[in-house]
Design an enzyme around this catalytic site. Structure first.
Site, PDB file in Angstrom:
ATOM      1  N   GLN A 198      -3.819 -11.005   5.843  1.00 39.93           N
ATOM      2  CA  GLN A 198      -4.226  -9.634   5.820  1.00 39.93           C
ATOM      3  C   GLN A 198      -5.341  -9.371   4.994  1.00 39.93           C
ATOM      4  OE1 GLN A 198      -1.015  -6.930   5.517  1.00 39.93           O
ATOM      5  NE2 GLN A 198       0.022  -7.596   7.603  1.00 39.93           N
ATOM      6  N   HIS A 232      -0.339  -6.927   2.639  1.00 42.30           N
ATOM      7  CA  HIS A 232      -0.124  -5.492   2.171  1.00 42.30           C
ATOM      8  C   HIS A 232      -1.251  -5.247   0.934  1.00 42.30           C
ATOM      9  CE1 HIS A 232       4.090  -4.793   3.574  1.00 42.30           C
ATOM     10  NE2 HIS A 232       3.471  -5.181   4.552  1.00 42.30           N
ATOM     11  N   GLU A 239       3.566   6.498   8.753  1.00 38.81           N
ATOM     12  CA  GLU A 239       3.644   7.888   8.308  1.00 38.81           C
ATOM     13  C   GLU A 239       2.227   8.354   8.370  1.00 38.81           C
ATOM     14  OE1 GLU A 239       7.290   7.604   4.947  1.00 38.81           O
ATOM     15  OE2 GLU A 239       5.266   7.850   4.396  1.00 38.81           O
ATOM     16  N   TYR A 258       5.807   9.240  -2.886  1.00 34.86           N
ATOM     17  CA  TYR A 258       5.989   9.243  -1.423  1.00 34.86           C
ATOM     18  C   TYR A 258       7.059   8.192  -0.906  1.00 34.86           C
ATOM     19  CZ  TYR A 258       2.146  12.213  -1.478  1.00 34.86           C
ATOM     20  OH  TYR A 258       1.450  13.465  -1.733  1.00 34.86           O
ATOM     21  N   TYR A 282      13.279  -5.320   9.531  1.00 38.74           N
ATOM     22  CA  TYR A 282      12.755  -6.126  10.818  1.00 38.74           C
ATOM     23  C   TYR A 282      13.798  -6.992  11.432  1.00 38.74           C
ATOM     24  CZ  TYR A 282       7.997  -5.154   9.190  1.00 38.74           C
ATOM     25  OH  TYR A 282       6.778  -4.756   8.841  1.00 38.74           O
TER      26      TYR A 282
END
Length: 352
Positions: free
Chosen positions: A60, A128, A222, A232, A243
Site C-alpha cells: 500500500q 496501513h 468508520e 478513537y 478476517y
C-alpha cells in the site's frame, strides 16, 4: 439526482492524490512514485522531477497525497506524503513522511525540497500508511497515519506516531496548542489517537473541524469527527471483527473515554478512502453532503447530514466496478475522482 461521468484522463498508475493548481491544471500523484500534471484536456505530463528520495513503493506504500500551501500563489509550495524507506540502521523499514518543495512555474520540477515530518518509529510493513494531508484554517497541517497493521496496540501508545493523526506547522515544528504538548513522554505532534488506517480527511465547511474516515478490519469502517486529544478506540473497541472467522476484537464496541464514530459500515468492508464536503453550485441539492470514495466497496458514498448526524447514505457509481481512491471538488464546482488501478483515471461528475 442525474449526472454524467466524464473520463478526464486515463493511463495513470494507481493515482492516489489530486490537487488543483490556480490555473485549473491538476497535480496527480501515482503510488508508483511519480507526480503528474493533468490539464483540462486530459493531457498527462511527463513525470515531475525533484521528488523526495527513498520513496518505498511496496504494498500500500509509495507516493500518496499532495496538497498546495494555503499561500501557494506567493510561495509555490507543494506538500507530498509518501512511504519513506529507512536507511542505515533502519534499512528494511518504512514509515509515512511529509516532504515540502516548490513547484516551478512550468510545473515540470520541484525544487528546494525538505522532509518536514517523519512517522516514528519506522516499521517493517507494507500496510496501513494512512497518508492524507489537510490544511486547517489556521495554516497548520493535519497528517493521517495508520498503525502499520502489525502493531495495532501502538495506536493506543502516545509515545509513538503509529495509528495517529498529527498536526504540525509547515516548517515541521509542533504547534504550541497541540493537545499533548507538556505531557511527559508523549509525541507532541499528536492530534488524536486510536486509529487503524485513516485514508480520508477533510474540514467541515461550516465548522472548520476535521472529519476523517478509516478502514476497519473486516467491517467496522468508520467516519469520525476528529477532535484534539480524543481517543478513537482502535484496537480496544471496534465494530469490525477478525478476517475470516469474524471473531470479536478488543473489548466490544464502546468504552468510556473512547469516541464513537459518526457512522460505520458492517462487513463486507467498504474500505473508505478520500473524503469531501460538497459546497458547489452545480449539484445544488447535494450542497452540504459528504462524499467518500470506497475501494473494496467500489462505490462513491453520498452522505446527507443534519449537523453532526448522518441521516442517510446513498451508493453512487456502483455499476462501474472501479475502486475510488480520492474525491475532490473542482474549481468548476464538479466532483472529481481518482480510480485506483494500473490504468487509473481522473473522472468528473457533472450535471448532464
Amino acid at each position: 439526482m442525474a449526472f454524467t461521468v466524464d473520463t478526464v484522463a486515463s493511463g495513470l498508475d494507481h493515482p492516489w492524490g489530486l490537487a488543483f493548481l490556480p490555473d485549473g491544471r491538476m497535480l496527480v500523484t501515482e503510488r508508483a512514485g511519480r507526480l503528474r500534471v493533468v490539464d483540462a484536456h486530459g493531457t498527462v505530463s511527463a513525470a515531475v522531477t525533484g521528488l523526495p528520495a527513498n520513496i518505498d513503493v511496496q504494498g500500500q506504500g509509495g507516493l500518496l497525497d499532495v496538497v498546495l500551501d494555503p499561500n501557494f500563489a506567493a510561495n509555490r509550495r507543494v506538500y507530498l506524503s509518501y512511504a519513506e524507506a529507512g536507511t542505515g540502521s533502519e534499512r528494511g523499514t518504512n514509515g509515512t513522511s511529509v516532504w515540502r518543495g516548490e513547484l516551478s512555474a512550468s510545473g515540470a520540477a520541484l525544487r528546494n525540497g525538505t522532509v518536514i515530518f517523519r512517522q516514528r518509529p519506522k516499521v517493517a510493513s507494507a500496510l496501513h500508511f494512512g497518508g492524507r494531508l489537510v490544511f486547517a484554517r489556521d495554516g497548520t497541517l493535519f497528517i493521517t497515519m495508520g498503525e502499520r497493521s502489525s502493531r495495532p496496540r501502538d495506536a493506543q501508545d502516545k509515545s509513538n506516531l503509529l495509528g495517529k493523526v498529527a498536526r504540525i506547522n509547515t516548517d515541521g515544528s509542533v504547534p504550541a496548542d497541540n493537545p499533548l504538548v507538556g505531557t511527559g513522554g508523549a509525541a507532541t505532534e499528536i492530534w488524536s489517537w486510536g486509529h487503524r488506517n485513516v485514508q480520508g480527511a477533510a474540514l467541515h465547511p461550516g465548522t472548520g473541524v476535521l472529519w476523517t474516515n478509516e478502514h476497519g478490519p473486516q467491517g467496522g469502517d468508520e467516519l469520525n469527527i476528529d477532535r484534539a486529544g480524543r481517543n478513537y478506540g482502535w484496537p480496544v473497541i471496534t465494530y469490525g471483527c477478525t478476517y475470516g472467522a469474524c471473531n470479536p476484537i478488543g473489548e466490544g464496541t464502546a468504552k468510556a473515554g473512547m469516541e464513537q464514530p459518526v457512522t460505520w459500515w458492517p462487513k463486507p468492508s467498504t474500505a473508505p478512502s478520500g473524503l469531501m464536503f460538497y459546497t458547489g453550485a452545480g449539484f445544488a441539492p447535494w450542497r452540504g453532503n459528504a462524499f467518500i470514495g470506497a475501494l473494496a466497496g467500489q462505490v462513491l458514498w453520498r452522505l446527507t447530514l443534519s449537523g453532526d448526524t448522518v441521516t442517510s447514505r446513498e451508493a453512487l457509481l456502483s455499476n462501474r466496478g472501479e475502486r475510488y481512491r480520492t474525491v475532490v471538488q473542482g474549481p468548476d464546482g464538479w466532483i472529481y475522482l481518482l480510480t485506483d488501478d494500473g490504468n487509473g483515471k481522473v473522472l468528473r461528475l457533472r450535471a448532464p
